[in-house]
Design a protein around this motif. Sequence first.
Motif, PDB file in Angstrom:
ATOM      1  N   SER A 258      53.386  15.501   5.259  1.00 45.11           N
ATOM      2  CA  SER A 258      52.961  16.653   6.067  1.00 45.11           C
ATOM      3  C   SER A 258      54.144  17.517   6.457  1.00 45.11           C
ATOM      4  O   SER A 258      54.133  18.184   7.480  1.00 45.11           O
ATOM      5  CB  SER A 258      52.204  16.190   7.325  1.00 45.11           C
ATOM      6  N   ARG A 259      55.207  17.478   5.642  1.00 46.94           N
ATOM      7  CA  ARG A 259      56.369  18.317   5.871  1.00 46.94           C
ATOM      8  C   ARG A 259      56.638  19.150   4.633  1.00 46.94           C
ATOM      9  O   ARG A 259      56.311  18.755   3.516  1.00 46.94           O
ATOM     10  CB  ARG A 259      57.611  17.471   6.174  1.00 46.94           C
ATOM     11  N   SER A 260      57.284  20.279   4.855  1.00 42.70           N
ATOM     12  CA  SER A 260      57.656  21.135   3.729  1.00 42.70           C
ATOM     13  C   SER A 260      59.029  20.786   3.174  1.00 42.70           C
ATOM     14  O   SER A 260      59.387  21.206   2.081  1.00 42.70           O
ATOM     15  CB  SER A 260      57.657  22.597   4.171  1.00 42.70           C
ATOM     16  N   ASN A 261      59.830  20.030   3.960  1.00 42.51           N
ATOM     17  CA  ASN A 261      61.227  19.746   3.609  1.00 42.51           C
ATOM     18  C   ASN A 261      62.020  21.029   3.404  1.00 42.51           C
ATOM     19  O   ASN A 261      62.897  21.113   2.553  1.00 42.51           O
ATOM     20  CB  ASN A 261      61.311  18.859   2.358  1.00 42.51           C
ATOM     21  N   VAL A 262      61.705  22.023   4.225  1.00 41.16           N
ATOM     22  CA  VAL A 262      62.417  23.299   4.213  1.00 41.16           C
ATOM     23  C   VAL A 262      62.802  23.649   5.651  1.00 41.16           C
ATOM     24  O   VAL A 262      61.992  23.506   6.574  1.00 41.16           O
ATOM     25  CB  VAL A 262      61.557  24.435   3.615  1.00 41.16           C
ATOM     26  N   VAL A 263      64.036  24.091   5.813  1.00 43.24           N
ATOM     27  CA  VAL A 263      64.542  24.565   7.098  1.00 43.24           C
ATOM     28  C   VAL A 263      64.768  26.062   6.990  1.00 43.24           C
ATOM     29  O   VAL A 263      65.300  26.538   5.980  1.00 43.24           O
ATOM     30  CB  VAL A 263      65.865  23.855   7.459  1.00 43.24           C
ATOM     31  N   ALA A 264      64.381  26.819   8.000  1.00 42.01           N
ATOM     32  CA  ALA A 264      64.662  28.257   8.025  1.00 42.01           C
ATOM     33  C   ALA A 264      65.985  28.509   8.734  1.00 42.01           C
ATOM     34  O   ALA A 264      66.217  27.978   9.829  1.00 42.01           O
ATOM     35  CB  ALA A 264      63.547  29.011   8.733  1.00 42.01           C
ATOM     36  N   LEU A 265      66.851  29.285   8.107  1.00 39.49           N
ATOM     37  CA  LEU A 265      68.077  29.745   8.749  1.00 39.49           C
ATOM     38  C   LEU A 265      67.870  31.210   9.108  1.00 39.49           C
ATOM     39  O   LEU A 265      67.796  32.076   8.228  1.00 39.49           O
ATOM     40  CB  LEU A 265      69.274  29.585   7.815  1.00 39.49           C
ATOM     41  N   VAL A 266      67.750  31.484  10.394  1.00 44.36           N
ATOM     42  CA  VAL A 266      67.491  32.840  10.889  1.00 44.36           C
ATOM     43  C   VAL A 266      68.845  33.477  11.184  1.00 44.36           C
ATOM     44  O   VAL A 266      69.489  33.173  12.190  1.00 44.36           O
ATOM     45  CB  VAL A 266      66.599  32.805  12.145  1.00 44.36           C
ATOM     46  N   MET A 267      69.287  34.366  10.301  1.00 46.13           N
ATOM     47  CA  MET A 267      70.624  34.946  10.372  1.00 46.13           C
ATOM     48  C   MET A 267      70.526  36.462  10.211  1.00 46.13           C
ATOM     49  O   MET A 267      70.836  37.012   9.147  1.00 46.13           O
ATOM     50  CB  MET A 267      71.512  34.341   9.274  1.00 46.13           C
ATOM     51  N   PRO A 268      70.071  37.169  11.247  1.00 48.92           N
ATOM     52  CA  PRO A 268      69.926  38.621  11.119  1.00 48.92           C
ATOM     53  C   PRO A 268      71.276  39.297  10.900  1.00 48.92           C
ATOM     54  O   PRO A 268      72.224  39.072  11.654  1.00 48.92           O
ATOM     55  CB  PRO A 268      69.306  39.024  12.461  1.00 48.92           C
ATOM     56  N   LEU A 269      71.360  40.112   9.858  1.00 49.68           N
ATOM     57  CA  LEU A 269      72.611  40.794   9.534  1.00 49.68           C
ATOM     58  C   LEU A 269      72.636  42.141  10.247  1.00 49.68           C
ATOM     59  O   LEU A 269      72.450  43.197   9.653  1.00 49.68           O
ATOM     60  CB  LEU A 269      72.753  40.943   8.019  1.00 49.68           C
ATOM     61  N   ARG A 270      72.914  42.091  11.532  1.00 47.19           N
ATOM     62  CA  ARG A 270      72.946  43.295  12.360  1.00 47.19           C
ATOM     63  C   ARG A 270      74.266  44.036  12.168  1.00 47.19           C
ATOM     64  O   ARG A 270      75.249  43.479  11.668  1.00 47.19           O
ATOM     65  CB  ARG A 270      72.769  42.912  13.826  1.00 47.19           C
ATOM     66  N   SER A 271      74.311  45.277  12.618  1.00 45.31           N
ATOM     67  CA  SER A 271      75.554  46.044  12.547  1.00 45.31           C
ATOM     68  C   SER A 271      76.609  45.365  13.411  1.00 45.31           C
ATOM     69  O   SER A 271      76.316  44.823  14.478  1.00 45.31           O
ATOM     70  CB  SER A 271      75.322  47.484  13.024  1.00 45.31           C
ATOM     71  N   GLY A 272      77.838  45.386  12.918  1.00 45.22           N
ATOM     72  CA  GLY A 272      78.937  44.758  13.643  1.00 45.22           C
ATOM     73  C   GLY A 272      79.140  43.301  13.306  1.00 45.22           C
ATOM     74  O   GLY A 272      80.117  42.695  13.745  1.00 45.22           O
ATOM     75  N   VAL A 273      78.230  42.729  12.517  1.00 46.15           N
ATOM     76  CA  VAL A 273      78.355  41.325  12.115  1.00 46.15           C
ATOM     77  C   VAL A 273      79.293  41.228  10.915  1.00 46.15           C
ATOM     78  O   VAL A 273      79.179  42.013   9.971  1.00 46.15           O
ATOM     79  CB  VAL A 273      76.967  40.738  11.768  1.00 46.15           C
ATOM     80  N   HIS A 274      80.212  40.255  10.949  1.00 46.09           N
ATOM     81  CA  HIS A 274      81.138  40.072   9.832  1.00 46.09           C
ATOM     82  C   HIS A 274      80.492  39.095   8.843  1.00 46.09           C
ATOM     83  O   HIS A 274      80.472  37.879   9.062  1.00 46.09           O
ATOM     84  CB  HIS A 274      82.470  39.541  10.333  1.00 46.09           C
ATOM     85  N   VAL A 275      79.969  39.636   7.751  1.00 42.05           N
ATOM     86  CA  VAL A 275      79.151  38.849   6.828  1.00 42.05           C
ATOM     87  C   VAL A 275      79.904  37.677   6.205  1.00 42.05           C
ATOM     88  O   VAL A 275      79.342  36.581   6.089  1.00 42.05           O
ATOM     89  CB  VAL A 275      78.543  39.759   5.743  1.00 42.05           C
ATOM     90  N   PRO A 276      81.178  37.805   5.773  1.00 44.44           N
ATOM     91  CA  PRO A 276      81.844  36.651   5.169  1.00 44.44           C
ATOM     92  C   PRO A 276      81.873  35.416   6.061  1.00 44.44           C
ATOM     93  O   PRO A 276      81.679  34.292   5.591  1.00 44.44           O
ATOM     94  CB  PRO A 276      83.257  37.177   4.884  1.00 44.44           C
ATOM     95  N   VAL A 277      82.120  35.598   7.356  1.00 46.21           N
ATOM     96  CA  VAL A 277      82.121  34.450   8.266  1.00 46.21           C
ATOM     97  C   VAL A 277      80.706  33.918   8.446  1.00 46.21           C
ATOM     98  O   VAL A 277      80.478  32.701   8.474  1.00 46.21           O
ATOM     99  CB  VAL A 277      82.751  34.822   9.623  1.00 46.21           C
TER     100      VAL A 277
END
Length: 337
Positions: free
Chosen positions: A57-76
């Motif tokens: 009864s599990r999907s074996n999937v985790v959601a990573l909620v990582m909104p790429l807002r302005s000012g966010v340093h994407v490489p880190v």
Amino acid sequence: MVKITDVARHAGVSPSTVSYVLSGKRSISAATRCRVEASIRQLGYRPHAGARALASSRSNVVALVMPLRSGVHVPVQMQFAASVVTTARTHDHDVLLLTQEEGEDGLRRVADTALVDALVVMDVQLHDARVPLLRALRLPSVLIGFPAEADGLTCIDLDFTATGEECVAHLARLGHRTVALLGSPPEVYVRGTGFARRTAAGFTAAAHRYGMTSAVLPVAPGTQAARETVDRLLRDHPDLTAVVVHNEPALGPLLEAFRGAGLRVPADLSVVAVCPDEQAEAAAVPLTSVTIPAAEVGARSVELLMAKLDGRTVPDATLLPPRLTERASTAPRARTT
């Protein structure tokens, strides 16, 4: 490809018995279970992911909620993401990456569709609109970052308040009396992003405690913005001898702007950075820095999540202490005559 019927034939049992051993949904004798498990190992059978999900009864999937807002340093940010993905795979989980700025609607959409078992949430703001929903959802969650009110949540992050304090303490030990924090882009502070606000708070409190003159300036993206920030800082604080930079993309332009203003690092200006070690080490003058422990935070966030999925108790708050590495960019303040 080995099938469940192959395992059943090898173990001398029915396919349904193999299924019950895998799912745990029915009591199977110890001897039969051992025989089936031995056949699984010998044949190298791996249950289909969809079958495992149906059985548990599990999907074996985790959601990573990582909104790429302005000012966010994407490489880190991607260092965090890579660590979450690789650690989740060691627990036989995949990761669904959500990068859009959807707030509560995005969380509710994922939760309602039963796509995932749990959530890792990044870019946490002090007054984050997602927090009430995270408390209400039945899905386990871990936040990389701390809202102002963290009761009832599981949060992990570098201790950014202590980070600001440690940077100032290092400069105070070197005799510096006027210091500045060159921080994230203005919109990051306007949003109330936790790590930026807490670094500034720790920096300012420590400077006051040591009797130092201090300033906090956000730094907008781009070379021109860096030059304007440095010009303003040196105009307002001509006795400045040290800075802390907490803005990875701005590090290079800021150092170039200080060179253009005639300041040598560290002879005239000591510099401490809050950034990944590899960035600090690659600078023309290797930078004294507090590292961003992205890999450790990402991995530990998943470990906390897996423990919650297993029904184990986890700490509400995990704060990693700052680790300052002294390099060539800081030196004792030059004595004036």
